[in-house]
Design a protein around this motif. Sequence first.
Motif, PDB file in Angstrom:
ATOM      1  N   ASP A 266       0.829  -1.203   0.000  1.00  0.00           N
ATOM      2  CA  ASP A 266       0.000   0.000   0.000  1.00  0.00           C
ATOM      3  C   ASP A 266       0.864   1.253   0.000  1.00  0.00           C
ATOM      4  OD1 ASP A 266      -2.337  -1.447  -0.039  1.00  0.00           O
ATOM      5  OD2 ASP A 266      -2.652  -1.356   2.129  1.00  0.00           O
ATOM      6  N   VAL A 267       1.909   1.254   0.808  1.00  0.00           N
ATOM      7  CA  VAL A 267       2.822   2.399   0.855  1.00  0.00           C
ATOM      8  C   VAL A 267       3.546   2.556  -0.481  1.00  0.00           C
ATOM      9  CG1 VAL A 267       4.931   3.285   1.935  1.00  0.00           C
ATOM     10  CG2 VAL A 267       3.111   2.332   3.353  1.00  0.00           C
ATOM     11  N   ALA A 268       3.966   1.450  -1.065  1.00  0.00           N
ATOM     12  CA  ALA A 268       4.684   1.507  -2.346  1.00  0.00           C
ATOM     13  C   ALA A 268       3.791   2.041  -3.458  1.00  0.00           C
ATOM     14  CB  ALA A 268       5.208   0.119  -2.706  1.00  0.00           C
ATOM     15  N   HIS A 269       2.494   1.731  -3.405  1.00  0.00           N
ATOM     16  CA  HIS A 269       1.553   2.235  -4.402  1.00  0.00           C
ATOM     17  C   HIS A 269       1.069   3.641  -4.073  1.00  0.00           C
ATOM     18  CE1 HIS A 269       0.912  -0.977  -7.247  1.00  0.00           C
ATOM     19  NE2 HIS A 269       0.752  -1.866  -6.273  1.00  0.00           N
ATOM     20  N   GLY A 270       1.338   4.109  -2.864  1.00  0.00           N
ATOM     21  CA  GLY A 270       0.859   5.420  -2.444  1.00  0.00           C
ATOM     22  C   GLY A 270      -0.618   5.419  -2.105  1.00  0.00           C
ATOM     23  N   GLN A 271      -1.139   4.279  -1.704  1.00  0.00           N
ATOM     24  CA  GLN A 271      -2.549   4.153  -1.351  1.00  0.00           C
ATOM     25  C   GLN A 271      -2.721   4.241   0.159  1.00  0.00           C
ATOM     26  OE1 GLN A 271      -3.653   0.327  -2.823  1.00  0.00           O
ATOM     27  NE2 GLN A 271      -3.568   0.924  -4.966  1.00  0.00           N
ATOM     28  N   SER A 272      -3.904   4.667   0.554  1.00  0.00           N
ATOM     29  CA  SER A 272      -4.189   4.711   1.988  1.00  0.00           C
ATOM     30  C   SER A 272      -5.070   3.545   2.415  1.00  0.00           C
ATOM     31  CB  SER A 272      -4.880   6.034   2.342  1.00  0.00           C
ATOM     32  OG  SER A 272      -6.111   6.124   1.651  1.00  0.00           O
ATOM     33  N   THR A 273      -5.403   2.650   1.481  1.00  0.00           N
ATOM     34  CA  THR A 273      -6.216   1.492   1.832  1.00  0.00           C
ATOM     35  C   THR A 273      -5.369   0.491   2.606  1.00  0.00           C
ATOM     36  OG1 THR A 273      -5.667   0.380  -0.238  1.00  0.00           O
ATOM     37  CG2 THR A 273      -7.653   1.732  -0.231  1.00  0.00           C
TER      38      THR A 273
END
Length: 108
Positions: free
Chosen positions: A72-79
């Motif tokens: 999630d962090v690598a994709h820049g997502q907050s999910t």
Amino acid sequence: MVQNRNIVVCILLSIVTCGIYGLYWLYCMANDVNTVSNTQNGTSGGMVLLLTIVTCGIYGLYWLYQAGAKLDVAHGQSTSNGILYLILGICGLQLVSWALIQSELNKF
């Protein structure tokens, strides 16, 4: 560099080899998650595999959650996909969690 793996082939090989290929797949995914998330102090694939075997799979559940958080962090997502992977793992569907993680890794 993250290797793009065919998810269907990985699942079939895991089933046909009674889980032995699944252990190798887990090793590779753990290393790939660390590569994608640029985690230098992350647990290596060998250590994830060893701890999963020694703890009879309990560490594998923890790793599923951590892998989801790192991706999630690598994709820049907050999910929080880590929770989904953890719930699937607890329900005995670790292969599904691994397939979802590999799908995320294949996007890199």
